[in-house]
Write a protein that holds these residues in place. Structure first.
Motif, PDB file in Angstrom:
ATOM      1  N   LEU A  66       0.826  -1.203   0.000  1.00 48.22           N
ATOM      2  CA  LEU A  66       0.000   0.000   0.000  1.00 48.22           C
ATOM      3  C   LEU A  66       0.858   1.249   0.000  1.00 48.22           C
ATOM      4  O   LEU A  66       1.815   1.349   0.769  1.00 48.22           O
ATOM      5  N   GLN A  67       0.498   2.206  -0.849  1.00 46.42           N
ATOM      6  CA  GLN A  67       1.220   3.466  -0.902  1.00 46.42           C
ATOM      7  C   GLN A  67       0.603   4.442   0.090  1.00 46.42           C
ATOM      8  O   GLN A  67      -0.595   4.691   0.053  1.00 46.42           O
ATOM      9  N   THR A  68       1.451   4.960   0.970  1.00 43.84           N
ATOM     10  CA  THR A  68       1.012   5.968   1.923  1.00 43.84           C
ATOM     11  C   THR A  68       1.901   7.188   1.781  1.00 43.84           C
ATOM     12  O   THR A  68       2.959   7.137   1.143  1.00 43.84           O
ATOM     13  N   THR A  69       1.471   8.290   2.362  1.00 33.87           N
ATOM     14  CA  THR A  69       2.255   9.517   2.293  1.00 33.87           C
ATOM     15  C   THR A  69       1.964  10.372   3.513  1.00 33.87           C
ATOM     16  O   THR A  69       0.926  10.205   4.169  1.00 33.87           O
ATOM     17  N   ASN A  70       2.849  11.278   3.813  1.00 32.80           N
ATOM     18  CA  ASN A  70       2.596  12.274   4.848  1.00 32.80           C
ATOM     19  C   ASN A  70       3.061  13.656   4.374  1.00 32.80           C
ATOM     20  O   ASN A  70       3.268  14.556   5.167  1.00 32.80           O
ATOM     21  N   HIS A  71       3.220  13.794   3.061  1.00 35.29           N
ATOM     22  CA  HIS A  71       3.659  15.070   2.491  1.00 35.29           C
ATOM     23  C   HIS A  71       3.033  15.286   1.114  1.00 35.29           C
ATOM     24  O   HIS A  71       3.030  14.373   0.290  1.00 35.29           O
ATOM     25  N   ILE A  72       2.508  16.487   0.900  1.00 37.70           N
ATOM     26  CA  ILE A  72       2.014  16.887  -0.418  1.00 37.70           C
ATOM     27  C   ILE A  72       2.454  18.322  -0.675  1.00 37.70           C
ATOM     28  O   ILE A  72       2.934  19.008   0.221  1.00 37.70           O
ATOM     29  N   LYS A  73       2.250  18.760  -1.916  1.00 41.96           N
ATOM     30  CA  LYS A  73       2.540  20.134  -2.305  1.00 41.96           C
ATOM     31  C   LYS A  73       1.230  20.861  -2.556  1.00 41.96           C
ATOM     32  O   LYS A  73       0.203  20.241  -2.852  1.00 41.96           O
ATOM     33  N   LEU A  74       1.272  22.187  -2.441  1.00 47.55           N
ATOM     34  CA  LEU A  74       0.095  22.985  -2.762  1.00 47.55           C
ATOM     35  C   LEU A  74      -0.358  22.633  -4.172  1.00 47.55           C
ATOM     36  O   LEU A  74       0.460  22.437  -5.068  1.00 47.55           O
ATOM     37  N   GLY A  75      -1.658  22.506  -4.360  1.00 46.85           N
ATOM     38  CA  GLY A  75      -2.206  22.092  -5.640  1.00 46.85           C
ATOM     39  C   GLY A  75      -2.513  20.604  -5.691  1.00 46.85           C
ATOM     40  O   GLY A  75      -3.103  20.118  -6.646  1.00 46.85           O
ATOM     41  N   GLN A  76      -2.097  19.866  -4.666  1.00 48.54           N
ATOM     42  CA  GLN A  76      -2.356  18.421  -4.599  1.00 48.54           C
ATOM     43  C   GLN A  76      -3.372  18.120  -3.504  1.00 48.54           C
ATOM     44  O   GLN A  76      -3.782  19.004  -2.758  1.00 48.54           O
ATOM     45  N   SER A  77      -3.746  16.843  -3.408  1.00 43.79           N
ATOM     46  CA  SER A  77      -4.662  16.423  -2.355  1.00 43.79           C
ATOM     47  C   SER A  77      -4.087  15.217  -1.618  1.00 43.79           C
ATOM     48  O   SER A  77      -3.179  14.546  -2.103  1.00 43.79           O
ATOM     49  N   ILE A  78      -4.644  14.974  -0.446  1.00 46.57           N
ATOM     50  CA  ILE A  78      -4.259  13.836   0.386  1.00 46.57           C
ATOM     51  C   ILE A  78      -5.547  13.215   0.911  1.00 46.57           C
ATOM     52  O   ILE A  78      -6.526  13.920   1.166  1.00 46.57           O
ATOM     53  N   ALA A  79      -5.560  11.903   1.038  1.00 49.38           N
ATOM     54  CA  ALA A  79      -6.760  11.202   1.496  1.00 49.38           C
ATOM     55  C   ALA A  79      -6.465  10.440   2.774  1.00 49.38           C
ATOM     56  O   ALA A  79      -5.380   9.885   2.940  1.00 49.38           O
ATOM     57  N   GLY A  80      -7.438  10.406   3.663  1.00 47.35           N
ATOM     58  CA  GLY A  80      -7.352   9.624   4.881  1.00 47.35           C
ATOM     59  C   GLY A  80      -8.321   8.457   4.803  1.00 47.35           C
ATOM     60  O   GLY A  80      -9.496   8.643   4.477  1.00 47.35           O
ATOM     61  N   VAL A  81      -7.830   7.249   5.055  1.00 46.13           N
ATOM     62  CA  VAL A  81      -8.671   6.054   5.075  1.00 46.13           C
ATOM     63  C   VAL A  81      -8.534   5.409   6.458  1.00 46.13           C
ATOM     64  O   VAL A  81      -7.555   5.643   7.170  1.00 46.13           O
ATOM     65  N   ILE A  82      -9.515   4.595   6.811  1.00 48.56           N
ATOM     66  CA  ILE A  82      -9.530   3.949   8.118  1.00 48.56           C
ATOM     67  C   ILE A  82      -9.623   2.446   7.939  1.00 48.56           C
ATOM     68  O   ILE A  82     -10.453   1.956   7.176  1.00 48.56           O
ATOM     69  N   VAL A  83      -8.743   1.736   8.622  1.00 46.40           N
ATOM     70  CA  VAL A  83      -8.850   0.279   8.723  1.00 46.40           C
ATOM     71  C   VAL A  83      -9.202  -0.019  10.172  1.00 46.40           C
ATOM     72  O   VAL A  83      -8.840   0.738  11.086  1.00 46.40           O
ATOM     73  N   PHE A  84      -9.929  -1.116  10.381  1.00 48.11           N
ATOM     74  CA  PHE A  84     -10.369  -1.419  11.737  1.00 48.11           C
ATOM     75  C   PHE A  84     -10.571  -2.920  11.910  1.00 48.11           C
ATOM     76  O   PHE A  84     -10.591  -3.681  10.941  1.00 48.11           O
ATOM     77  N   SER A  85     -10.782  -3.315  13.146  1.00 45.89           N
ATOM     78  CA  SER A  85     -11.089  -4.697  13.486  1.00 45.89           C
ATOM     79  C   SER A  85     -11.870  -4.709  14.781  1.00 45.89           C
ATOM     80  O   SER A  85     -11.753  -3.786  15.594  1.00 45.89           O
ATOM     81  N   GLY A  86     -12.647  -5.754  14.974  1.00 43.23           N
ATOM     82  CA  GLY A  86     -13.297  -5.975  16.253  1.00 43.23           C
ATOM     83  C   GLY A  86     -14.529  -5.156  16.528  1.00 43.23           C
ATOM     84  O   GLY A  86     -14.845  -4.916  17.692  1.00 43.23           O
ATOM     85  N   CYS A  87     -15.257  -4.734  15.499  1.00 42.07           N
ATOM     86  CA  CYS A  87     -16.504  -4.018  15.774  1.00 42.07           C
ATOM     87  C   CYS A  87     -17.507  -4.981  16.404  1.00 42.07           C
ATOM     88  O   CYS A  87     -17.502  -6.178  16.137  1.00 42.07           O
ATOM     89  N   ALA A  88     -18.345  -4.443  17.285  1.00 42.81           N
ATOM     90  CA  ALA A  88     -19.339  -5.268  17.969  1.00 42.81           C
ATOM     91  C   ALA A  88     -20.609  -5.333  17.132  1.00 42.81           C
ATOM     92  O   ALA A  88     -21.146  -4.296  16.746  1.00 42.81           O
ATOM     93  N   PRO A  89     -21.095  -6.548  16.849  1.00 44.32           N
ATOM     94  CA  PRO A  89     -22.336  -6.659  16.091  1.00 44.32           C
ATOM     95  C   PRO A  89     -23.544  -6.324  16.963  1.00 44.32           C
ATOM     96  O   PRO A  89     -23.591  -6.659  18.143  1.00 44.32           O
TER      97      PRO A  89
END
Length: 174
Positions: A66-89
């Motif tokens: 998986l490609q991740t980043t913590n740096h962008i330049k003005l004019g670009q965008s960055i996305a945040g995604v969430i992974v998880f485990s153990g949700c209660a049904p």
């Protein structure tokens, strides 16, 4: 390009989940972007493309690169995604996990950035790490301020009322 190294260790099924563990069962220290409460755990990951991240995640058997980043330049965008485990049904074997996003700006002010369902469907059959449905994409125009920002996601399991506050800094430069 960076690879979410902590995520790679977590991709194997987890039979007795209590906090984050690696593939050999050793505990992994929590970080501001990766927290747990009992069986419920979540991690916030930044990437340059939410769509590409999902495509690689869904097409990979085994450990995805998986490609991740913590740096962008003005004019670009960055996305945040969430992974998880153990949700209660809930009563219908359905998990109800949501996220509320905000952004801390370089001047310290915080801006609400939206919310959405991370998982509002049947509980995963195995104790595995799941890529949530909610994500956020932040675009930075030429007139935005460069500096260090922080994406914050309050991830809540509505069945147990457990909330995990996840935070991950990123930089924006000219």
């Amino acid at each position: 390009m960076k690879v979410a190294m902590s995520l790679i260790a977590l991709m194997l099924p987890i039979s007795a989940f209590s906090g984050w563990v690696d593939s050999s069962g050793k505990p992994i220290p929590e970080t501001p972007s990766m927290r747990s409460a009992g069986d419920f755990g979540a991690q916030l990951i930044l990437t340059s493309s939410d769509q590409e991240f999902r495509k690689v995640w869904n097409a990979t058997t085994g450990t995805p690169k998986l490609q991740t980043t913590n740096h962008i330049k003005l004019g670009q965008s960055i996305a945040g995604v969430i992974v998880f485990s153990g949700c209660a049904p809930g009563p219908a074997n359905t998990c109800n996990v949501t996220a509320d996003f905000s952004v801390q700006n370089p001047d310290g002010t915080t801006t609400l950035a939206g919310n959405g369902p991370v998982w509002l469907k049947a509980a995963p059959k195995r104790r595995i790490i799941v890529l949530g449905d909610a994500s956020i994409t932040l675009g930075f125009g030429k007139d935005d301020s460069p500096g260090t920002y922080k994406l914050i996601a309050n991830v809540t399991d509505k069945v147990t009322q457990q909330t995990l506050m996840l935070a991950l800094p990123f930089s924006v430069s000219k």
